[in-house]
Design a protein around this motif. Structure first.
Motif, PDB file in Angstrom:
ATOM      1  N   VAL A 167      32.034  43.117  41.072  1.00  0.00           N
ATOM      2  CA  VAL A 167      31.382  42.804  42.343  1.00  0.00           C
ATOM      3  C   VAL A 167      30.315  43.856  42.627  1.00  0.00           C
ATOM      4  O   VAL A 167      30.548  45.054  42.419  1.00  0.00           O
ATOM      5  CB  VAL A 167      32.429  42.774  43.481  1.00  0.00           C
ATOM      6  N   TRP A 168      29.167  43.391  43.109  1.00  0.00           N
ATOM      7  CA  TRP A 168      28.027  44.267  43.376  1.00  0.00           C
ATOM      8  C   TRP A 168      27.501  44.004  44.775  1.00  0.00           C
ATOM      9  O   TRP A 168      27.564  42.876  45.272  1.00  0.00           O
ATOM     10  CB  TRP A 168      26.925  44.031  42.345  1.00  0.00           C
ATOM     11  N   GLU A 169      26.925  45.040  45.386  1.00  0.00           N
ATOM     12  CA  GLU A 169      26.389  44.896  46.740  1.00  0.00           C
ATOM     13  C   GLU A 169      25.023  45.564  46.848  1.00  0.00           C
ATOM     14  O   GLU A 169      24.795  46.647  46.298  1.00  0.00           O
ATOM     15  CB  GLU A 169      27.340  45.542  47.755  1.00  0.00           C
ATOM     16  N   THR A 170      24.137  44.932  47.578  1.00  0.00           N
ATOM     17  CA  THR A 170      22.896  45.569  48.030  1.00  0.00           C
ATOM     18  C   THR A 170      22.835  45.436  49.544  1.00  0.00           C
ATOM     19  O   THR A 170      23.292  44.441  50.109  1.00  0.00           O
ATOM     20  CB  THR A 170      21.654  44.916  47.397  1.00  0.00           C
TER      21      THR A 170
ATOM     22  N   THR B  11      25.108  48.770  44.476  1.00  0.00           N
ATOM     23  CA  THR B  11      26.328  49.546  44.361  1.00  0.00           C
ATOM     24  C   THR B  11      27.405  48.662  43.757  1.00  0.00           C
ATOM     25  O   THR B  11      27.577  47.513  44.179  1.00  0.00           O
ATOM     26  CB  THR B  11      26.811  50.011  45.756  1.00  0.00           C
ATOM     27  N   GLN B  12      28.087  49.200  42.756  1.00  0.00           N
ATOM     28  CA  GLN B  12      29.258  48.491  42.245  1.00  0.00           C
ATOM     29  C   GLN B  12      30.398  48.697  43.223  1.00  0.00           C
ATOM     30  O   GLN B  12      30.755  49.833  43.538  1.00  0.00           O
ATOM     31  CB  GLN B  12      29.651  49.028  40.872  1.00  0.00           C
ATOM     32  N   THR B  13      30.949  47.615  43.735  1.00  0.00           N
ATOM     33  CA  THR B  13      32.086  47.707  44.637  1.00  0.00           C
ATOM     34  C   THR B  13      33.301  47.146  43.899  1.00  0.00           C
ATOM     35  O   THR B  13      33.359  47.172  42.688  1.00  0.00           O
ATOM     36  CB  THR B  13      31.792  46.969  45.956  1.00  0.00           C
ATOM     37  N   GLY B  14      34.270  46.645  44.667  1.00  0.00           N
ATOM     38  CA  GLY B  14      35.390  45.979  43.995  1.00  0.00           C
ATOM     39  C   GLY B  14      36.565  46.865  43.663  1.00  0.00           C
ATOM     40  O   GLY B  14      37.290  46.584  42.696  1.00  0.00           O
TER      41      GLY B  14
ATOM     42  N   VAL C 131      33.806  47.511  36.752  1.00  0.00           N
ATOM     43  CA  VAL C 131      32.779  46.788  36.005  1.00  0.00           C
ATOM     44  C   VAL C 131      33.374  45.808  35.000  1.00  0.00           C
ATOM     45  O   VAL C 131      32.668  44.953  34.461  1.00  0.00           O
ATOM     46  CB  VAL C 131      31.820  47.774  35.302  1.00  0.00           C
ATOM     47  N   SER C 132      34.664  45.933  34.744  1.00  0.00           N
ATOM     48  CA  SER C 132      35.290  45.080  33.729  1.00  0.00           C
ATOM     49  C   SER C 132      35.982  43.856  34.326  1.00  0.00           C
ATOM     50  O   SER C 132      36.655  43.123  33.604  1.00  0.00           O
ATOM     51  CB  SER C 132      36.316  45.894  32.931  1.00  0.00           C
ATOM     52  N   GLN C 133      35.820  43.656  35.611  1.00  0.00           N
ATOM     53  CA  GLN C 133      36.573  42.584  36.272  1.00  0.00           C
ATOM     54  C   GLN C 133      35.942  41.203  36.036  1.00  0.00           C
ATOM     55  O   GLN C 133      34.733  41.084  35.857  1.00  0.00           O
ATOM     56  CB  GLN C 133      36.647  42.858  37.781  1.00  0.00           C
ATOM     57  N   ASP C 134      36.807  40.203  36.073  1.00  0.00           N
ATOM     58  CA  ASP C 134      36.354  38.812  35.907  1.00  0.00           C
ATOM     59  C   ASP C 134      36.693  38.002  37.157  1.00  0.00           C
ATOM     60  O   ASP C 134      37.648  37.226  37.177  1.00  0.00           O
ATOM     61  CB  ASP C 134      37.006  38.184  34.675  1.00  0.00           C
ATOM     62  N   PRO C 135      35.907  38.187  38.222  1.00  0.00           N
ATOM     63  CA  PRO C 135      36.086  37.320  39.381  1.00  0.00           C
ATOM     64  C   PRO C 135      35.545  35.932  39.046  1.00  0.00           C
ATOM     65  O   PRO C 135      34.368  35.782  38.729  1.00  0.00           O
ATOM     66  CB  PRO C 135      35.240  38.001  40.460  1.00  0.00           C
TER      67      PRO C 135
ATOM     68  N   GLY D 213      33.986  43.858  53.421  1.00  0.00           N
ATOM     69  CA  GLY D 213      32.733  43.536  52.752  1.00  0.00           C
ATOM     70  C   GLY D 213      32.779  43.633  51.240  1.00  0.00           C
ATOM     71  O   GLY D 213      31.717  43.734  50.608  1.00  0.00           O
ATOM     72  N   GLY D 214      33.957  43.622  50.690  1.00  0.00           N
ATOM     73  CA  GLY D 214      34.063  43.606  49.238  1.00  0.00           C
ATOM     74  C   GLY D 214      34.229  44.966  48.608  1.00  0.00           C
ATOM     75  O   GLY D 214      34.281  45.081  47.390  1.00  0.00           O
ATOM     76  N   HIS D 215      34.336  46.006  49.437  1.00  0.00           N
ATOM     77  CA  HIS D 215      34.504  47.350  48.878  1.00  0.00           C
ATOM     78  C   HIS D 215      35.915  47.544  48.344  1.00  0.00           C
ATOM     79  O   HIS D 215      36.097  48.110  47.269  1.00  0.00           O
ATOM     80  CB  HIS D 215      34.169  48.399  49.939  1.00  0.00           C
ATOM     81  N   ASN D 216      36.889  47.103  49.099  1.00  0.00           N
ATOM     82  CA  ASN D 216      38.295  47.262  48.694  1.00  0.00           C
ATOM     83  C   ASN D 216      38.982  45.902  48.731  1.00  0.00           C
ATOM     84  O   ASN D 216      38.724  45.090  49.629  1.00  0.00           O
ATOM     85  CB  ASN D 216      39.005  48.241  49.636  1.00  0.00           C
ATOM     86  N   TRP D 217      39.866  45.710  47.783  1.00  0.00           N
ATOM     87  CA  TRP D 217      40.518  44.409  47.625  1.00  0.00           C
ATOM     88  C   TRP D 217      42.029  44.576  47.543  1.00  0.00           C
ATOM     89  O   TRP D 217      42.520  45.517  46.935  1.00  0.00           O
ATOM     90  CB  TRP D 217      40.011  43.725  46.353  1.00  0.00           C
ATOM     91  N   GLN D 218      42.704  43.606  48.147  1.00  0.00           N
ATOM     92  CA  GLN D 218      44.161  43.561  48.059  1.00  0.00           C
ATOM     93  C   GLN D 218      44.557  42.366  47.207  1.00  0.00           C
ATOM     94  O   GLN D 218      44.080  41.245  47.441  1.00  0.00           O
ATOM     95  CB  GLN D 218      44.795  43.419  49.453  1.00  0.00           C
TER      96      GLN D 218
END
Lengths: 89, 360
Positions: free
Chosen positions: B174-177, B185-188, B205-209, B236-241
């Protein structure tokens, strides 16, 4: 003048009648056609201006030899057929 | 309700309309019949429609139908710049197409395979590759997920801050601008990939959403249907549960979120990895109304087992009211629900494989 024929399948998407051009190589012949039909170029060439990989070109009955530079020579009376490879489904 | 549902398939574009008597019927003739339709957009700002085709031999094409027009017109498709040497990229698929914000008329964003983000400021007449993302060194670590090359399939534009975009990439995380695409910024954090070596499982960076969606009314709230399960973010996608349980399976491709209630989302589960058919051959939809704490399994109106329908990532949609839902499968079946998934009616069993569907 060499005659450049396009597969009838392409006619569904873009107007591409047979064109007569003066050109000594396949590449210059195609560029001459595309100069008058820029939209057609996007159906034949990819983003890198290379022949799309599933496009086949026959020159006087012979499959083209140089897919990268399109340097295959043409005679003044050559017939060039731009075709698509067949696929199923 | 006079709703219209447009369905992009492997062999054309089909429209279905809700009639005054509540029945849904196919509207008009198929368009682009025989051609693979991979993405659809109805631009809510202008009323213009867009359809992306993947013609295989002849490449990717994009068509637009202006709001008042009856005919489609081919417009420019995104194009990668010419590179030095013979190995430069070429567009393989247009995988996502979304409008910019209400304050950005004519601005469109497109995600592609290979993993390019393209921007148009003239309603698709021309496109520019967003080099700031393309040149990020991390992109070298992106890899294909299902296709040979990585791709951008989800773009969420913040409804109140249109220079903020969140992207999801298979496989690139996941990426954000926040500045319209100048910086990224790489988030996720918290996304987990069980298919990787243990030390890399949380590498962003290795995730497959498989698909990421954002609640229109609460845009800090996002959902991901990931290869590895279901994840929710409230920042906003920075942290995920991670949601560890969701009916028969947490695997799938599609997710839809209620446009007004960020705690309500729908999924179409399947057996993960190499099988990719419904669990126990039973096609169901799962729904949470409490942010993933619990899930209902919805099957009223869906076929009895055995059913082998798989639903692609863009083939589940919810309308702007949050009441109408639709999904379509790779076996050409199409269902709609008018009560948030409690009951389903089948609109067709005979369509080509369905790639994408959208309510107008």
């Amino acid at each position: 003048m060499a005659r450049i024929h396009f597969t009838s399948h392409l006619q569904r998407y873009v107007d591409c009648p047979t064109r007569e051009v003066e050109a000594s190589t396949l590449g210059t012949a195609l560029q001459s056609v595309f100069a008058h039909n820029q939209r057609l170029a996007g159906y034949i060439f990819d983003d890198q201006q290379q022949l799309r990989k599933n496009i086949a070109v026959f020159i006087d009955g012979r499959l083209l030899q140089d897919r990268e530079q399109l340097s295959d020579p043409l005679r003044p009376d050559s017939d060039v057929y731009v075709l698509q490879a067949l696929s199923g489904g | 309700m006079g709703a219209t549902l447009r369905v992009g398939t492997r062999k054309g574009l089909f429209a279905f309309q809700r009639q005054a008597d509540g029945q849904w019927q196919q509207a008009g003739e198929a368009e682009f019949l025989g051609d693979p339709v991979t993405m659809l957009l109805q631009d809510w700002r202008s009323g213009d429609q867009y359809a992306a085709l993947n013609l295989g031999h002849f490449g990717v094409k994009l068509h637009r139908r202006a709001a008042a027009a009856s005919q489609w017109t081919e417009i420019a498709a995104p194009q990668f710049p010419q590179a030095e040497g013979a190995d430069g990229p070429s567009l393989q698929q247009l995988w996502e197409l979304v409008p910019g914000g209400a304050d950005q008329p004519g601005l469109l964003w497109a995600g592609t395979i290979p993993g390019g983000l393209f921007k148009s400021t003239d309603s698709g007449a021309s496109w520019t590759l967003v080099e700031s993302l393309w040149q990020r060194p991390e992109r070298q670590n992106w890899f294909g997920g299902g296709y040979d090359q990585p791709g951008i399939h989800s773009i969420c534009v913040h409804p109140q801050a249109s220079n903020t975009l969140r992207l999801a990439v298979s496989c690139g995380g996941v990426w954000e601008t926040t500045d319209g695409g100048d910086n990224w910024t790489q988030t996720g954090q918290g996304l987990r990939a069980a298919f990787l070596p243990p030390e890399q499982a949380y590498d962003p960076v290795s995730q497959d959403p498989h698909r990421m969606v954002c609640c229109a009314a609460a845009p800090q709230h996002l959902w991901i249907q990931h290869h590895n399960g279901i994840f929710r973010s409230t920042d906003g996608g920075h942290n995920w549960q991670e949601i560890n349980s969701a009916g028969p399976s947490t695997f799938g491709f599609a997710v839809a979120v209620h446009p007004k209630d960020p705690a309500t989302a729908w999924f179409v589960p399947a057996i993960k990895d190499e099988r990719r058919v419904p669990v126990d051959d039973r096609l169901v939809v799962t729904r949470t109304r409490d942010g993933g704490a619990s899930f209902e399994v919805l099957s009223a109106g869906l076929p009895n087992p055995p059913a082998y329908d798989l639903v692609y990532r863009h083939a589940l949609d919810v309308d702007s009211s949050g009441k109408l839902l639709a999904f379509g499968s790779t076996t050409g079946n199409l269902w709609v629900s008018e009560d948030q998934g409690d009951h389903w009616q089948c609109l067709s069993n005979h369509l080509p494989p369905i790639n994408v569907l959208r309510f107008d």
